[in-house]
Write a protein that holds these residues in place. Structure first.
Motif, short mmCIF file in Angstrom:
data_model
loop_
_atom_site.label_atom_id
_atom_site.label_comp_id
_atom_site.label_asym_id
_atom_site.label_seq_id
_atom_site.Cartn_x
_atom_site.Cartn_y
_atom_site.Cartn_z
N HIS A 1 -1.32 11.55 -15.50
CA HIS A 1 -0.07 11.20 -14.79
C HIS A 1 1.16 11.39 -15.68
CE1 HIS A 1 -1.55 9.77 -10.98
NE2 HIS A 1 -2.52 9.13 -11.61
N HIS B 1 0.82 -1.22 0.00
CA HIS B 1 0.00 0.00 0.00
C HIS B 1 0.85 1.27 0.00
CE1 HIS B 1 -3.71 -2.14 0.20
NE2 HIS B 1 -3.20 -2.90 1.15
N ASP C 1 4.18 13.89 -14.92
CA ASP C 1 5.55 13.38 -14.79
C ASP C 1 6.49 14.11 -15.73
OD1 ASP C 1 4.64 11.65 -12.93
OD2 ASP C 1 4.85 9.83 -14.14
N LYS D 1 -6.84 9.21 -17.29
CA LYS D 1 -6.05 9.29 -16.06
C LYS D 1 -4.57 9.00 -16.33
CE LYS D 1 -9.54 8.22 -12.54
NZ LYS D 1 -10.08 7.13 -11.69
N TYR D 2 -4.34 8.08 -17.26
CA TYR D 2 -2.94 7.79 -17.61
C TYR D 2 -2.27 9.03 -18.19
CZ TYR D 2 1.19 5.99 -19.83
OH TYR D 2 2.49 5.81 -20.21
N THR E 1 2.77 2.14 -2.16
CA THR E 1 2.91 2.68 -3.51
C THR E 1 1.65 3.43 -3.95
OG1 THR E 1 2.08 0.66 -4.49
CG2 THR E 1 4.47 0.85 -4.24
N LEU E 2 0.71 3.59 -3.04
CA LEU E 2 -0.50 4.36 -3.36
C LEU E 2 -0.15 5.70 -4.01
CD1 LEU E 2 -3.19 4.43 -0.55
CD2 LEU E 2 -3.52 4.37 -3.00
N ILE E 3 -0.92 6.03 -5.00
CA ILE E 3 -0.67 7.29 -5.67
C ILE E 3 -0.79 8.44 -4.68
CG2 ILE E 3 -1.72 8.90 -7.31
CD1 ILE E 3 -2.11 6.62 -9.15
N PRO F 1 -3.70 11.84 -6.25
CA PRO F 1 -4.68 11.24 -7.13
C PRO F 1 -5.07 12.23 -8.23
CG PRO F 1 -5.34 11.01 -4.84
CD PRO F 1 -4.17 11.93 -4.88
N VAL F 2 -5.56 11.64 -9.28
CA VAL F 2 -5.73 12.39 -10.50
C VAL F 2 -6.79 13.48 -10.42
CG1 VAL F 2 -7.02 11.91 -12.59
CG2 VAL F 2 -4.82 10.88 -12.24
N LEU F 3 -7.87 13.21 -9.70
CA LEU F 3 -9.00 14.11 -9.81
C LEU F 3 -8.81 15.34 -8.94
CD1 LEU F 3 -11.63 14.37 -11.26
CD2 LEU F 3 -12.74 13.35 -9.30
#
Lengths: 161, 562
Positions: free
Chosen positions: A51, A3, A55, A47-48, A5-7, A10-12
């Motif tokens: 990110h 866990h 990045d 969503k990809y 590695t949870l983002i 988050p995207v939203l």
């Protein structure tokens, strides 16, 4: 499963911070709004892209799914974005993309670059480009292709990243 | 296995490593440093006999087909008795066009129907609503009123086919329409056979066709359960779906873990409403994806069956063995299809379908090779169906039960996936159950991370996809793609106008008032929805009436920012 590695971001992030007064295209990072117009819920690709662009130094705002063209354009104008990326996989891209272009024209915001992605047939890609969509990415487009297209479309340095 | 055998096995293994393996590795190193499954679970070089599936623990871990914990399958004879149902998901344009596709599929040997509805139908907008612009008939058939449903099943005897309907937020309305069409065919609700997806939780997690807020939606789910348990004994009142969770990017363990955590939430909700577990649990069905990592997928299906059986018995005290049976539909993985070299997709679908059958599925949809590019053509759909028929009739894998059982690797991967999935269920319990977990954005963030990692591994080349990042060719794709008739959207709109003209408007308004009144009380909504449907009230009108009481849901930043 790990866990840790949870983002972390988050995207939203709908509630983006207000624009600082000094912000101008020359001294801030390029800002992109990724939008999901219409009723389509397929958001894996959108969503990809969020990110991926983050990045690579872009500032990215994501609308979440099922927004109207009016909501998307209003947000883009308010947030002074440099580009809008629209994602539609349901086949409703023609009226939705066209509506976004129309609204940008009425709001005199045609400096905002519009690009898109989704399951979009080749003939519709041509049609949308002739109407002013700068680039359309269809299934199989690679991260490199997308990044280099955006670097070309939004040429000002985003070195502030 | 007894201790002296275990010791000699360990000694033999140690000898093999030093005497045989090491010299080979010195001469020829392995292809990569770390081998993993499609879900990034580490894969060892060699698997040895283990205790968990050996004789001592065989009964506890594996058991016999048709018996608890159902690891080896839910039926005593599996495919030796009856093959799985070959059920191809289909729907596009108007009801007439989809009706023609259904008749074609049945004529080609399909043994069940599976209805794809368009997005306005799934979310509860009429085809002439502004929200429906551009979406009518695109990803499925457009249904606004009973008149469309009558045409959809025209000439198809509802006492003789089994029908699956992918519908969630508006499930009670579409089930009511199906029952009303059956009535017109003189088929009673007790005779209809099929499944309604009715799984709203995964819409908030992964699929996106919600309309009402989660708690209100769970009430609709519960009402449908209770009504079906009385009126439609042969109908599966939910299909709890991992498919879309996997499509959104989850791992195999997350697919099982989140899906069974959804199941826990539905079961608790039904128990809280006063239903008893053995009254409704035998009508719960499941739906999973099959991806290309064949062995991981087989282990996943077996792990899901065992974990569910244990949950039902240990957590919910189910007594009826049928309450502990995880019966599932499988669809091959849409996201695994590539736009490049689309013929390769036939091979991917074959491997995925094989995994589903080796994993003991009850029904199967095989995707068509062209679905990364468009809705499937009739030719591509036929090849997809033939793929199932070849597995069924030529491959021989259907002739014995659970043929991969006892493989050291399969059993250990089954154990691992069960344990990993159980940890996700525990985590969701800790967060306060699935509704709370969704509100905190937990499953969404886990899936998002897994999807991102997977895609990055393709972009960097760490994971190889043939035709995409290796063995690519510059030749352009040549495919005859399906094209939706642009008139398809117009026909449902014209028909809806006729329906509004023809029907008894006063009766429609009375039934809509009754829906609002029932929504404000605890009354089961199914009977009033059925009345409205019979009066040709439209899906948009019924949903607006419900929404005026139940409210509406929108994806908010708070949910995902947690």
């Amino acid at each position: 499963m790990d866990h840790s590695t949870l983002i972390k971001t988050p995207v939203l992030v709908d509630a983006s911070p207000p624009i600082v007064a000094a912000a101008s295209p020359a001294n801030r990072r390029r800002r992109i709004l990724i939008g999901k117009p219409g009723l389509d819920g397929h958001d894996r690709g959108a969503k990809y892209i969020v990110h991926l662009l983050r990045d690579h130094g872009y500032e990215v705002i994501y609308t979440g799914i099922r927004r109207t063209p009016d909501e998307i354009v209003a947000k883009a104008v308010r947030q002074q974005v440099d580009a809008i990326g629209l994602s539609v996989l349901s086949g409703a891209h023609m009226p939705l993309f066209t509506r976004v272009l129309e609204l940008l024209a009425t709001q005199r915001a045609t400096q905002i670059v519009v690009f898109g992605g989704g399951i979009i047939p080749a003939e519709d890609v041509e049609l949308l480009k002739s109407q002013g969509v700068a680039e359309i990415f269809t299934p199989g487009a690679s991260a490199d292709e997308i990044l280099s297209a955006l670097a070309r479309l939004l040429p000002v340095t985003h070195a502030g990243a | 296995m007894n201790t002296s055998n275990t010791l000699s096995l360990q000694a033999g293994f140690a000898d093999w490593q030093t005497q045989t393996l090491a010299p080979t590795l010195r001469k020829a190193p392995e292809r990569v440093a770390r081998f993993v499954t499609a879900s990034s679970t580490p894969v060892e070089r060699l698997y040895l006999p283990i205790e968990s599936s050996g004789h001592e623990r065989y009964l506890e871990q594996l058991g016999f087909p048709g018996e608890y914990p159902f690891t080896r399958g839910v039926q005593p004879t599996m495919y030796r008795g009856r093959l799985w149902t070959m059920r191809q998901y289909a729907g596009f344009g108007s009801a007439d066009e989809t009706n023609a596709r259904f008749r074609y599929l049945l004529s080609q040997g399909s043994t069940g129907l599976s209805v794809a509805f368009d997005l306005p139908t799934q979310i509860g907008y009429d085809c002439d609503a502004p929200q429906a612009a551009g979406e009518v008939g695109r990803v499925g058939v457009s249904i606004s009123s009973l008149a469309d449903m009558e045409r959809l099943f025209d000439g198809i005897p509802l006492d003789r086919v089994s029908t699956s309907m992918t519908i969630n937020a508006t499930a009670p309305i579409l089930l009511a329409m199906y029952v009303a069409v059956a009535e017109q065919q003189n088929v009673s609700s007790t005779q209809i056979n099929g499944t309604i997806q009715n799984d709203i939780l995964k819409e908030y997690i992964a699929r996106g066709t919600y309309r009402f807020p989660p708690q209100a939606s769970l009430r609709l789910t519960r009402d449908l359960f209770a009504w079906c348990s009385r009126e439609t004994p042969k109908w599966n009142s939910i299909s709890i779906s991992g498919y879309h969770i996997r499509e959104a990017g989850s791992t195999a363990a997350q697919e099982i873990g989140f899906t069974l955590a959804d199941a826990v939430c539905y079961i608790e909700s039904a128990l809280n409403a006063g239903l008893s577990v053995d009254d409704f649990a035998p009508r719960l069905a499941f739906f999973f994806a099959a991806h290309t990592d064949v062995l991981e997928e087989v282990a996943k299906f077996r792990a899901a069956r065992r974990l569910y059986a244990r949950l039902m018995r240990e957590r919910f005290g189910a007594q009826d063995p049928r309450s502990c049976m995880l019966r599932f539909h499988t669809q091959t993985g849409g996201v695994t299809l590539t736009a490049q070299q689309p013929d390769n997709n036939i091979v991917r679908v074959t491997l995925q379908a094989l995994a589903a059958v080796l994993g003991g599925t009850q029904s199967l949809h095989t995707n068509s090779k062209d679905e990364a590019l468009a809705l499937p053509s009739e030719e591509a759909v036929t090849v997809a169906l033939r793929t199932q028929q070849i597995i069924a009739h030529e491959s021989g894998v259907a002739n014995t039960i659970d043929p991969l059982a006892g493989s050291y690797f399969i059993e250990q991967l089954t154990d691992r996936l069960e344990a990993d999935a159980r940890r996700y269920i525990d985590k969701i319990d800790e967060l306060g159950g699935m509704v709370a977990a969704i509100e905190q954005g937990y499953p969404q963030a886990e899936i998002e991370q897994a999807a991102y990692d997977f895609q990055r591994s393709i972009d960097t080349g760490a994971r190889q996809i043939v035709g995409v990042n290796c063995f690519a060719s510059q030749e352009p794709t040549r495919l005859e793609l399906f094209q939706l008739d642009e008139q398809s959207a117009r026909r449902p709109i014209e028909r809806l106008a006729e329906v509004r003209e023809r029907r008894d408007a006063l009766r429609v308004n009375r039934t809509l008032d009754a829906i609002r009144a029932a929504a404000q009380s605890d009354e089961n909504l199914m009977p009033v929805i059925l009345d409205a449907v019979r009066a040709y009230a439209t899906i948009g009108e019924i949903c607006a009436s419900l929404e005026s009481v139940l409210g509406v849901h929108q994806e908010s930043c708070a949910e995902v920012l947690a």
